[in-house]
Motif scaffolding. Structure first.
Motif, PDB file in Angstrom:
ATOM      1  N   GLY A 157       8.753 -24.831 -21.982  1.00 46.48           N
ATOM      2  CA  GLY A 157      10.188 -25.423 -21.751  1.00 46.48           C
ATOM      3  C   GLY A 157      11.250 -24.293 -21.507  1.00 46.48           C
ATOM      4  N   VAL A 158      11.107 -23.167 -22.440  1.00 41.00           N
ATOM      5  CA  VAL A 158      12.021 -22.002 -22.487  1.00 41.00           C
ATOM      6  C   VAL A 158      11.650 -21.468 -20.727  1.00 41.00           C
ATOM      7  N   PHE A 159      10.579 -21.326 -20.158  1.00 43.64           N
ATOM      8  CA  PHE A 159      10.285 -21.046 -18.710  1.00 43.64           C
ATOM      9  C   PHE A 159      10.880 -21.763 -17.909  1.00 43.64           C
ATOM     10  N   TYR A 160      11.042 -23.043 -18.049  1.00 38.08           N
ATOM     11  CA  TYR A 160      11.476 -23.959 -16.917  1.00 38.08           C
ATOM     12  C   TYR A 160      13.240 -23.993 -17.256  1.00 38.08           C
TER      13      TYR A 160
ATOM     14  N   ALA B 149       3.370 -28.837 -15.295  1.00 40.01           N
ATOM     15  CA  ALA B 149       4.825 -29.206 -15.010  1.00 40.01           C
ATOM     16  C   ALA B 149       5.247 -29.093 -13.644  1.00 40.01           C
ATOM     17  N   ASP B 150       4.549 -28.255 -12.935  1.00 40.28           N
ATOM     18  CA  ASP B 150       4.718 -27.881 -11.463  1.00 40.28           C
ATOM     19  C   ASP B 150       3.589 -27.047 -10.798  1.00 40.28           C
TER      20      ASP B 150
ATOM     21  N   GLY C  47       0.703 -19.140  -8.380  1.00 38.35           N
ATOM     22  CA  GLY C  47       2.197 -18.924  -8.255  1.00 38.35           C
ATOM     23  C   GLY C  47       2.647 -17.894  -9.101  1.00 38.35           C
ATOM     24  N   LEU C  48       2.323 -17.990 -10.453  1.00 37.35           N
ATOM     25  CA  LEU C  48       2.637 -17.012 -11.481  1.00 37.35           C
ATOM     26  C   LEU C  48       2.292 -15.645 -11.136  1.00 37.35           C
ATOM     27  N   LEU C  49       1.127 -15.444 -10.728  1.00 37.29           N
ATOM     28  CA  LEU C  49       0.695 -14.208 -10.237  1.00 37.29           C
ATOM     29  C   LEU C  49       1.626 -13.596  -9.167  1.00 37.29           C
ATOM     30  N   MET C  50       1.987 -14.312  -8.292  1.00 40.27           N
ATOM     31  CA  MET C  50       2.861 -14.065  -7.082  1.00 40.27           C
ATOM     32  C   MET C  50       4.123 -13.425  -7.479  1.00 40.27           C
ATOM     33  N   ILE C  51       4.646 -14.275  -8.569  1.00 42.16           N
ATOM     34  CA  ILE C  51       5.749 -13.785  -9.357  1.00 42.16           C
ATOM     35  C   ILE C  51       5.812 -12.295 -10.039  1.00 42.16           C
TER      36      ILE C  51
END
Length: 129
Positions: A104-107, A36-37, A45-49
């Motif tokens: 979907g919940v994440f976004y 989705a992105d 990117g998720l790891l950096m979060i």
């Protein structure tokens, strides 16, 4: 400013980063989030979060002035809020829900979550000496 409230807020921000990413990405295996992105929400990117979550947790343990850390965190959260708004303007949330409920919940929540914590960090920044 109550130090316990500040510490609790930093810990809450960390837990949201950890939980939001690890649970909703199914420990980095949910490819619907990446698709989705693929730039912002790649597995890197998720790891950096998650790494930002570690920074929030570390800041929670600082007993001194965290004004400038909070200021940096405001900017970090603003970047994610802008990214989220841009994503919403150019993508279909129902399509992400069709691909995967967790994605979907994440976004749905990540930008709202970042906006709330951006306000918290701005409050800490403005109220710190």
């Amino acid at each position: 400013m109550n130090p316990a409230v500040v510490k609790g807020g930093f810990i809450a921000a960390a837990l949201m980063n950890f939980g939001g990413v690890l649970i909703l990405s199914r420990f980095f295996t949910n490819t619907a989030i990446n698709e989705a992105d693929p730039v912002v929400m790649s597995n890197f990117g998720l790891l950096m979060i998650v790494v930002w979550g570690l920074a929030f947790l570390g800041a929670a343990m600082v007993e001194g002035n965290v004004k400038w850390l909070a200021g940096a965190f405001v900017i970090e959260k603003l970047v994610y809020v802008i990214s989220w708004v841009y994503w919403f303007a150019n993508n279909s949330l129902p399509a992400v829900y069709d691909a995967d409920l967790f994605a979907g919940v994440f976004y749905t929540i990540y930008g709202l979550n970042d906006f709330i914590f951006m306000l918290f960090f701005a409050w800490v920044f403005t109220k710190s000496s």
